[in-house]
Enzyme design. Structure first.
Site, PDB file in Angstrom:
ATOM      1  N   THR A   1       0.848  -1.198   0.000  1.00 54.95           N
ATOM      2  CA  THR A   1       0.000   0.000   0.000  1.00 54.95           C
ATOM      3  C   THR A   1       0.881   1.245   0.000  1.00 54.95           C
ATOM      4  OG1 THR A   1      -1.792  -1.132   1.142  1.00 54.95           O
ATOM      5  CG2 THR A   1      -1.763   1.270   1.309  1.00 54.95           C
TER       6      THR A   1
ATOM      7  N   ASN B   1      -5.192  -9.320  -7.816  1.00 57.30           N
ATOM      8  CA  ASN B   1      -5.341  -9.981  -6.517  1.00 57.30           C
ATOM      9  C   ASN B   1      -6.650 -10.744  -6.360  1.00 57.30           C
ATOM     10  OD1 ASN B   1      -5.810  -7.046  -6.566  1.00 57.30           O
ATOM     11  ND2 ASN B   1      -6.790  -7.394  -4.602  1.00 57.30           N
TER      12      ASN B   1
ATOM     13  N   GLN C   1       1.153  -9.790  -5.970  1.00 56.82           N
ATOM     14  CA  GLN C   1       0.621 -11.155  -6.064  1.00 56.82           C
ATOM     15  C   GLN C   1       1.422 -12.021  -7.045  1.00 56.82           C
ATOM     16  OE1 GLN C   1      -1.908 -12.479  -4.276  1.00 56.82           O
ATOM     17  NE2 GLN C   1      -2.742 -10.652  -3.315  1.00 56.82           N
TER      18      GLN C   1
ATOM     19  N   SER D   1       5.132  -6.867  -1.232  1.00 58.75           N
ATOM     20  CA  SER D   1       4.790  -6.902   0.183  1.00 58.75           C
ATOM     21  C   SER D   1       5.219  -8.241   0.770  1.00 58.75           C
ATOM     22  CB  SER D   1       3.271  -6.751   0.303  1.00 58.75           C
ATOM     23  OG  SER D   1       2.908  -6.685   1.648  1.00 58.75           O
ATOM     24  N   ALA D   2       5.825  -8.215   1.980  1.00 57.31           N
ATOM     25  CA  ALA D   2       6.389  -9.454   2.535  1.00 57.31           C
ATOM     26  C   ALA D   2       5.325 -10.462   2.957  1.00 57.31           C
ATOM     27  CB  ALA D   2       7.288  -9.121   3.729  1.00 57.31           C
ATOM     28  N   HIS D   3       4.142  -9.971   3.393  1.00 50.26           N
ATOM     29  CA  HIS D   3       3.197 -10.933   3.985  1.00 50.26           C
ATOM     30  C   HIS D   3       2.475 -11.802   2.964  1.00 50.26           C
ATOM     31  CE1 HIS D   3      -0.887  -8.949   3.533  1.00 50.26           C
ATOM     32  NE2 HIS D   3      -0.118  -7.930   3.258  1.00 50.26           N
TER      33      HIS D   3
ATOM     34  N   THR E   1      11.955   5.339  11.060  1.00 44.81           N
ATOM     35  CA  THR E   1      12.854   4.306  11.577  1.00 44.81           C
ATOM     36  C   THR E   1      12.548   2.959  10.936  1.00 44.81           C
ATOM     37  OG1 THR E   1      13.011   5.506  13.654  1.00 44.81           O
ATOM     38  CG2 THR E   1      13.630   3.171  13.717  1.00 44.81           C
TER      39      THR E   1
ATOM     40  N   CYS F   1      -9.233  -6.772   1.701  1.00 49.66           N
ATOM     41  CA  CYS F   1      -9.273  -5.366   2.089  1.00 49.66           C
ATOM     42  C   CYS F   1     -10.632  -4.748   1.812  1.00 49.66           C
ATOM     43  CB  CYS F   1      -8.215  -4.568   1.333  1.00 49.66           C
ATOM     44  SG  CYS F   1      -6.874  -5.557   0.743  1.00 49.66           S
TER      45      CYS F   1
END
Ligand code: PMP
Length: 417
Positions: A72, A165, A202, A222-224, A260, A349
């Site tokens: 996102t 997706n 995806q 995206s990692a997840h 950070t 989502c």
């Protein structure tokens, strides 16, 4: 009863190896990667190792990868950051840049994830950009020719997702990349270069994401979705790409993304991405494809008045998306969940809202058809037994729902008219 998870498009479990690599970075090696002491160095080394893994995966240089909080953010950064750079450039180079001072133009597709769609719509609303939303064909494929036709002298960005997706359809990214390269090669040197972005969120698990093969300037992930942690992602930015940070603050990530670093998350992303091309994972891809094809064939054969949404061939190996006539998606999900099967309707989502899927509408489906969709997305641990169980439960549930739905749904849509 063991739960069956068929919602890998929404998110994936963190792989045990990934988790193990992350753990030391919470309470032992907890330095801020920007700090100038040993704790900081340790964290920074881990960060750079993860950056190298991501760069290797994409066939890029380390300096071309920045870490974000997920796709996102990466996608928002692309749309907003490219516009920000454009306006800054125009202001400071007024006499040099021949690109006319019209509002710039962005091309995207009607079935992008909402983070791209809504960022484009916001830019349009604020008069920062005009946007063309290209429609896919009925099979969920974007034609390169349509992108070509949409390009105007003031187009500065083309953003086309790699794999959709919801319906899993695969877009001709390398072909569009060639078109854009060719277009740019004919532009006068003073003109603004047309940038090409793909949201590959995806696609990472299953498709070639070499940025040079694809011809992209920007790529989001995206990692997840790849057995890594939630809340961390990356953006590939080709050297020399005109993009500015949108979050103001520290100078992290070469000044492109302040804040950070999420060190454990980034370490997890690095481990997850480095595991994708393992031999074992490659074999899993074939297994997933076989299981998914079995699922599609059986459901289409055994459940009448059912259709597969999106091309069967140009499709991610783990995705199946069906519409069942006279069946409402949310009821279907609830009943599947009661049988221990986790699935989705639309994308995770968007669910929660009762509006029909924008993806299915973009294929030309009617609102009532778009309401009754079911997305089943397989993962590396999905078994044949789970698929068999799902098919048998689904058959019963659809039968039950159809018995009651005729009247209820009829009233519902009547009331909506
Ligand atoms: N783009 C696509 C294609 C996606 O599938 C998703 C996640 N559903 C996103 C963007 C958003 O990713 P994230 O959850 O990392 O913000």
């Amino acid at each position: 009863m063991k739960q069956i998870y068929l919602d890998h498009g929404a998110t994936t479990p963190v792989d045990k190896k990934v988790l193990a690599s992350m753990l030391p970075y919470f309470s032992e090696k907890y330095g801020n990667a920007m700090s100038l002491h040993e704790f900081g160095n340790e964290a920074n080394k881990a960060l750079e190792k993860a950056r190298k893994s991501a760069a290797d995966f994409f066939g890029a240089d380390k300096e071309e990868i920045i870490f974000t909080s997920g796709a996102t953010e990466s996608n928002n950064l692309v749309v907003k950051g490219v516009l920000r750079a454009y306006y800054d450039n125009i202001r400071s180079n007024l006499p040099k840049i021949s690109s006319n001072l019209r509002v710039p133009h962005i091309i995207t597709t009607a079935f992008e994830h909402h983070c791209v769609l809504d960022a484009c719509k916001a830019a349009q609303k604020e008069n920062l950009a005009e946007v063309t939303f290209i429609k896919p064909n009925k099979e969920g494929i974007i034609f390169t020719e349509d992108v070509k036709k949409a390009i105007k002298p003031n187009t500065i960005l083309v953003s086309v997702m790699y794999v959709n997706n919801e319906i899993g359809t695969v877009q001709p990214i390398a072909e569009i990349g060639k078109l854009i390269k060719n277009y740019n090669s004919k532009l006068p040197i003073t003109n603004y270069k047309l940038l090409f972005h793909t949201d590959a969120t995806q696609a990472i698990n299953y498709f070639n994401c070499n940025v040079n093969k694809l011809g992209v300037d920007l790529l989001s992930m995206s990692a997840h979705k790849i057995y890594g942690p939630k809340g961390v992602g990356a953006l590939y930015i080709r050297k020399g790409t005109a993009i500015k940070q949108v979050m103001d603050g520290g100078g992290q990530e070469g000044g492109k993304r302040a804040g950070t670093h999420n060190v454990p998350g980034i370490v997890g992303l690095g481990t997850a991405i480095s595991m994708i091309n393992d031999q074992g994972t490659k074999n899993k891809k074939n297994e997933i494809l076989k299981l998914r094809n079995y699922l599609i064939d059986k459901i289409l054969k055994e459940i009448p008045k059912t259709r597969l949404n999106g091309s069967k061939i140009k499709r991610s190996p783990n995705n199946a998306n069906f519409s069942f006539q006279n069946v409402e998606g949310e009821s279907l999900l609830i009943m599947l969940d009661a049988e221990g099967i986790a699935a989705s309707t639309g994308s995770a989502c968007s669910s929660g809202s009762l509006s029909p899927s924008h993806v299915l509408l973009s294929l030309g489906m009617k609102a009532e058809e778009a309401h009754g969709s079911l997305r089943l997305t397989l993962g590396k641990n999905t078994t044949k037994k789970e698929i068999e169980y799902t098919i048998s439960k689904l058959k019963n549930i659809i039968e039950k729902l159809r018995k009651v739905s005729g009247n209820v749904l009829g009233d519902y849509y009547q009331a909506k008219k």
